[in-house]
Write a protein that holds these residues in place. Structure first.
Motif, PDB file in Angstrom:
ATOM      1  N   GLN A  32       8.214 -40.535 -74.596  1.00  0.00           N
ATOM      2  CA  GLN A  32       7.296 -41.496 -73.979  1.00  0.00           C
ATOM      3  C   GLN A  32       8.023 -42.785 -73.624  1.00  0.00           C
ATOM      4  OE1 GLN A  32       6.494 -39.865 -76.877  1.00  0.00           O
ATOM      5  NE2 GLN A  32       5.072 -38.411 -75.925  1.00  0.00           N
ATOM      6  N   MET A  33       8.900 -43.219 -74.517  1.00  0.00           N
ATOM      7  CA  MET A  33       9.629 -44.464 -74.263  1.00  0.00           C
ATOM      8  C   MET A  33      10.500 -44.357 -73.024  1.00  0.00           C
ATOM      9  SD  MET A  33      10.918 -45.455 -78.020  1.00  0.00           S
ATOM     10  CE  MET A  33       9.802 -45.675 -79.378  1.00  0.00           C
ATOM     11  N   LEU A  34      11.074 -43.171 -72.820  1.00  0.00           N
ATOM     12  CA  LEU A  34      11.961 -42.988 -71.674  1.00  0.00           C
ATOM     13  C   LEU A  34      11.189 -42.572 -70.421  1.00  0.00           C
ATOM     14  CD1 LEU A  34      14.844 -41.044 -73.421  1.00  0.00           C
ATOM     15  CD2 LEU A  34      15.100 -43.229 -72.296  1.00  0.00           C
ATOM     16  N   CYS A  35       9.871 -42.381 -70.593  1.00  0.00           N
ATOM     17  CA  CYS A  35       9.029 -41.874 -69.500  1.00  0.00           C
ATOM     18  C   CYS A  35       9.560 -40.529 -69.004  1.00  0.00           C
ATOM     19  CB  CYS A  35       8.956 -42.853 -68.337  1.00  0.00           C
ATOM     20  SG  CYS A  35       8.461 -44.491 -68.803  1.00  0.00           S
ATOM     21  N   VAL A  36       9.834 -39.638 -69.906  1.00  0.00           N
ATOM     22  CA  VAL A  36      10.338 -38.321 -69.532  1.00  0.00           C
ATOM     23  C   VAL A  36       9.177 -37.457 -69.049  1.00  0.00           C
ATOM     24  CG1 VAL A  36      11.445 -36.240 -70.402  1.00  0.00           C
ATOM     25  CG2 VAL A  36      12.225 -38.461 -71.173  1.00  0.00           C
ATOM     26  N   MET A  49      12.951 -24.365 -72.182  1.00  0.00           N
ATOM     27  CA  MET A  49      13.929 -24.891 -71.218  1.00  0.00           C
ATOM     28  C   MET A  49      14.713 -26.039 -71.826  1.00  0.00           C
ATOM     29  SD  MET A  49      13.811 -23.263 -68.427  1.00  0.00           S
ATOM     30  CE  MET A  49      12.790 -22.022 -67.698  1.00  0.00           C
ATOM     31  N   VAL A  50      14.000 -26.883 -72.546  1.00  0.00           N
ATOM     32  CA  VAL A  50      14.655 -28.038 -73.164  1.00  0.00           C
ATOM     33  C   VAL A  50      15.727 -27.561 -74.149  1.00  0.00           C
ATOM     34  CG1 VAL A  50      14.288 -29.978 -74.735  1.00  0.00           C
ATOM     35  CG2 VAL A  50      12.758 -29.641 -72.813  1.00  0.00           C
ATOM     36  N   ALA A 107      12.255 -27.390 -66.336  1.00  0.00           N
ATOM     37  CA  ALA A 107      11.292 -27.987 -67.269  1.00  0.00           C
ATOM     38  C   ALA A 107      10.396 -28.974 -66.530  1.00  0.00           C
ATOM     39  CB  ALA A 107      12.016 -28.678 -68.409  1.00  0.00           C
ATOM     40  N   ILE A 108      11.003 -29.766 -65.654  1.00  0.00           N
ATOM     41  CA  ILE A 108      10.218 -30.754 -64.913  1.00  0.00           C
ATOM     42  C   ILE A 108       9.275 -30.056 -63.937  1.00  0.00           C
ATOM     43  CG2 ILE A 108      10.320 -32.683 -63.299  1.00  0.00           C
ATOM     44  CD1 ILE A 108      13.080 -33.358 -64.492  1.00  0.00           C
ATOM     45  N   ASP A 164      12.876 -38.504 -61.961  1.00  0.00           N
ATOM     46  CA  ASP A 164      12.465 -37.650 -63.093  1.00  0.00           C
ATOM     47  C   ASP A 164      13.676 -37.126 -63.835  1.00  0.00           C
ATOM     48  OD1 ASP A 164       9.858 -37.830 -62.097  1.00  0.00           O
ATOM     49  OD2 ASP A 164      10.223 -36.125 -60.768  1.00  0.00           O
ATOM     50  N   PHE A 165      14.685 -36.795 -63.054  1.00  0.00           N
ATOM     51  CA  PHE A 165      15.816 -36.067 -63.619  1.00  0.00           C
ATOM     52  C   PHE A 165      16.628 -36.908 -64.599  1.00  0.00           C
ATOM     53  CE2 PHE A 165      20.382 -34.830 -62.922  1.00  0.00           C
ATOM     54  CZ  PHE A 165      20.349 -33.762 -63.799  1.00  0.00           C
ATOM     55  N   LEU A 166      16.974 -38.113 -64.195  1.00  0.00           N
ATOM     56  CA  LEU A 166      17.861 -38.912 -65.046  1.00  0.00           C
ATOM     57  C   LEU A 166      17.268 -39.200 -66.428  1.00  0.00           C
ATOM     58  CD1 LEU A 166      20.573 -40.297 -65.346  1.00  0.00           C
ATOM     59  CD2 LEU A 166      19.585 -42.354 -64.349  1.00  0.00           C
TER      60      LEU A 166
END
Lengths: 492, 224
Positions: free
Chosen positions: A252-256, A268-269, A302-303, A315-317
């Motif tokens: 959440q912090m990284l907005c993944v 996938m992760v 995954a995305i 999204d990717f980074l």
């Protein structure tokens, strides 16, 4: 035997006992008839000769091997090979002084003149050949097999690659940047040569370059990966510690944009993490890049599953950063440095692999510089999390991140249960205390009531009955009883 | 587009340019839609075939010169701003996208331009792109301001709409032409021997190639 028999004989010529060399001293059969001094000289000479012969044998074998290789490719190979041999000697002599490989390819008219030096420079070449392990042997074989399909060009490439490896052997003491520079020059020169002279189409050049990279880097890996002359290892440890200290960072912090509650996504992760960790086990820069690419592809899947649209860099980074944080891949900096220094630049700069690798570099740079602001946290929170005083997961145990592994989840669940149990126990304790108090109150109440009743209707204790009291005084007729028996004493 | 087909298959002098183009722009300006429209000709479509829109390639034929375009998307969030130099290192062109309805996103473009010019000098071809012209009514960045700014920094300005597929082909085609020019100037300079041979290594890769068989006309950008 003959000497012995002669000694037994009657007449022994004086000269037969003397040193065979005729230096005037006596010889000894144990020294083959020489005196000690001459024997020593002779012995050394013989040994030198033996060594020389061994060298020549080794040389011949190598030449034969190369000739066999060449003749299998083209008929005119032999002729060019003798020249190549010659050129090799010449360049060997040169590269000891010159730090660039480019000289290999300049058709210099100056021909090696100092034979002694050539002889000397030639010496270490078999030692390079000798230190091949099983893997490098296998790679070499594959390389040769592969080059065979390119006939003349293949032969040329093989020659150049060999020369380059030998040149690199002398450059081990140079700084890693210089070695990298040499390798990059080599890549460029070989590719150019193939295109301009060999007229090889670009796709094939690319393929050959891949094989060259595989061949040379399998051999050089040991010396140029995380070399002692650099602080790569220190950097590895720094980033590793840093990632450990950041264990509390949540998606959440990284907005993944990845929802790991979907089993497919979490799968996938895990795969992405495995890929990025696997990078360290590869030797060839291209293989390492392939690991990064595979990891990236899993991130994209995954995305895509989570968001149902193709992933952009936005999204990717963040997701890649998250993967790196979770995986904490071993020797991350060393691997990045190694790939940067020794990968074929055309691949690294423009290709798809290059893009993913750049993103990995970005992820590492971000992790190094990460602060409260980049996670949308207040400085105090960030400091507290970093110092390990609190963890964001504990605070919001209900919605703790789904990334935690099964064991950790179970642990949090158990902790939760325990705290519930604790609460219940406390409730029971307080109830029990209440019960105890109630009981005491109740007994007290009863006692009081009894007291009251007793007070209201006091128990009258009547004076003792007279007749009963005179029970002892009834012995009035005691005198009527016979007198008690007196003890009597009988004499005798 | 017609121009892309240009000299077409006739040009046998087989040279392929490889260009790296970075895509810069704030989060919601439509960078992704822009490249997806260009490479896949789709917008918000369920049938988009690529797994990702962060690295896309496109092959072009411009006046007989073949160009391999690699488009690098970059993360636009403010927190990743410092990573810019890692992305745009060695790139031949940059497309700076802003949203015409969002003043801030234009400000961001200005920052990037400054940074790019500082780090890469004039070797990089800059394109400033005002996206979402389908929302003309809500425009917050004036056309004059944007165009005069672009001119002042030596960049070209374009108006696009990924949604309506406007201006996108022109943008990329123009950029490619400019990059080819820059590369040719470079080549000539190199031919004169004025630049060290090592310098070209990490820049443009010019690869000899067999003549590509092209069905005349539309080339690769047969969008419409």
């Amino acid at each position: 035997m003959s000497l012995k028999s002669e000694r037994r004989g009657i007449h022994v010529d004086q000269s037969e006992l003397l040193c065979k060399k005729g230096c005037g001293y006596y010889g000894n059969p144990a020294w083959q008839g020489f005196c000690s001094k001459c024997w020593r000289e002779e012995y050394h000479k013989a040994r030198q000769k033996q060594i020389q012969e061994d060298w020549e044998l080794a040389e011949r074998l190598q030449r034969e091997e190369e000739e066999a290789f060449a003749s299998s490719q083209s008929s005119q190979g032999a002729q060019s090979l003798t020249f190549s041999k010659f050129e090799e000697k010449k360049t060997n002599e040169k590269t000891r002084k010159v730090t660039t490989v480019k000289r290999f390819f300049s058709a210099s008219s100056r021909v090696g003149s100092k034979k002694a030096e050539i002889q000397e420079a030639k010496a270490p070449s078999p030692s390079i050949n000798r230190q091949t392990s099983i893997e490098t042997d296998r790679v070499s074989k594959e390389f040769i097999e592969f080059l065979k399909t390119f006939h003349k060009t293949g032969q040329e490439v093989y020659k150049q690659t060999k020369l380059f490896l030998e040149a690199m052997h002398y450059k081990r003491d140079l700084s890693i940047e210089e070695q990298s520079e040499c390798t990059q020059d080599f890549y460029q020169n070989v590719a150019e040569r193939m295109q301009t002279r060999g007229k090889v189409p670009p796709e094939k050049v690319e393929k050959i370059m891949d094989h060259i990279e595989k061949y040379i880097m399998t051999r050089l890996y040991k010396h140029v990966f995380c070399p002692e002359t650099t602080d790569d290892e220190k950097k590895d440890l720094t980033i590793q510690k840093r990632i450990r200290a950041l264990h509390w960072v949540t998606p959440q912090m990284l907005c993944v944009p990845v929802n790991e509650e979907i089993p497919e996504v979490s799968d996938m992760v895990v795969k992405a993490i495995t890929d990025i960790i696997e990078m360290d086990s590869k030797r060839v820069p291209r293989d390492k890049l392939a690991c990064v690419t595979r990891c990236s592809k899993h991130v994209f899947s995954a995305i895509k599953v989570t968001k149902n649209e193709p992933a952009s860099a936005d999204d990717f980074l963040p997701t890649l950063i998250y993967i790196v944080l979770k995986g904490n891949p071993p020797r991350l900096q060393s691997n990045i440095q190694y790939v940067t220094r020794f990968c074929n630049p055309s691949r690294l700069m423009t290709g798809e692999d290059g893009y993913y690798f750049t993103n990995l570099c970005c992820a590492v740079a971000f992790i190094e510089k990460l602060d409260a602001q980049s996670l949308n946290l207040s400085q105090e929170d960030f400091d507290r999390y970093m110092s390990g005083q609190t963890s964001p997961r504990k605070q919001e145990s209900e919605n703790w991140s789904p990334d935690a592994c099964l064991g950790v989840r179970q642990m949090y669940k158990n902790l939760d249960l325990l705290s519930q149990l604790n609460e219940r126990q406390e409730r029971i304790m307080s109830e029990a205390k209440k019960l105890e108090k109630d009981l005491i109150d109740w007994t007290d109440g009863i006692a009081k009531e009894v007291q009251d009743i007793v007070e209201k209707c006091p128990l009258e204790i009547k004076p003792p009955n007279q007749s009963l009291a005179a029970i002892d005084s009834e012995n009035v007729e005691n005198d009527k009883l016979p007198p008690p028996l007196q003890p009597q004493v009988y004499a005798g | 587009m017609a121009a892309a087909g240009g000299g077409g298959s006739g040009a046998a002098a087989g040279r392929a340019y490889s260009f790296k183009v970075v895509l810069l722009g704030e989060g919601c300006v439509g960078k992704t839609s822009l490249v997806l429209r260009y490479c896949e000709n789709k917008f918000n479509d369920k049938h988009i075939t690529t797994l990702q829109a962060s690295f896309l390639t496109k092959k072009l034929n411009i006046g007989g010169k073949r160009v391999n375009l690699a488009i690098w998307d970059t993360a636009g969030q403010e927190r990743f701003h410092a990573l810019g130099p890692i992305y745009y290192r060695d790139s031949n062109g940059a497309i700076l996208v802003y949203d015409i309805t969002d003043e801030d996103s234009f400000q961001k473009v200005k920052n990037w331009v400054k940074e790019l010019r500082k780090m890469l000098g004039n070797e990089i071809c800059l394109c400033i792109v005002g996206n979402k012209i389908d929302l003309e009514k809500e425009r917050h960045v004036s056309i004059q301001e944007a165009e005069s700014y672009a001119e002042s920094v030596g960049a070209k300005h374009y108006h696009t709409s990924a949604k309506q597929n406007k201006g996108i082909e022109e943008l990329f085609l123009d950029l490619c032409k400019r990059m080819i020019e820059t590369a040719q100037v470079d080549e000539r300079a190199k031919g004169n021997g004025s630049s060290p041979p090592g310098a070209a290594r990490r820049g443009v890769q010019i690869i000899d190639d067999e003549p590509q068989v092209q069905s005349g006309g539309g080339g690769c950008c047969s969008s419409g």
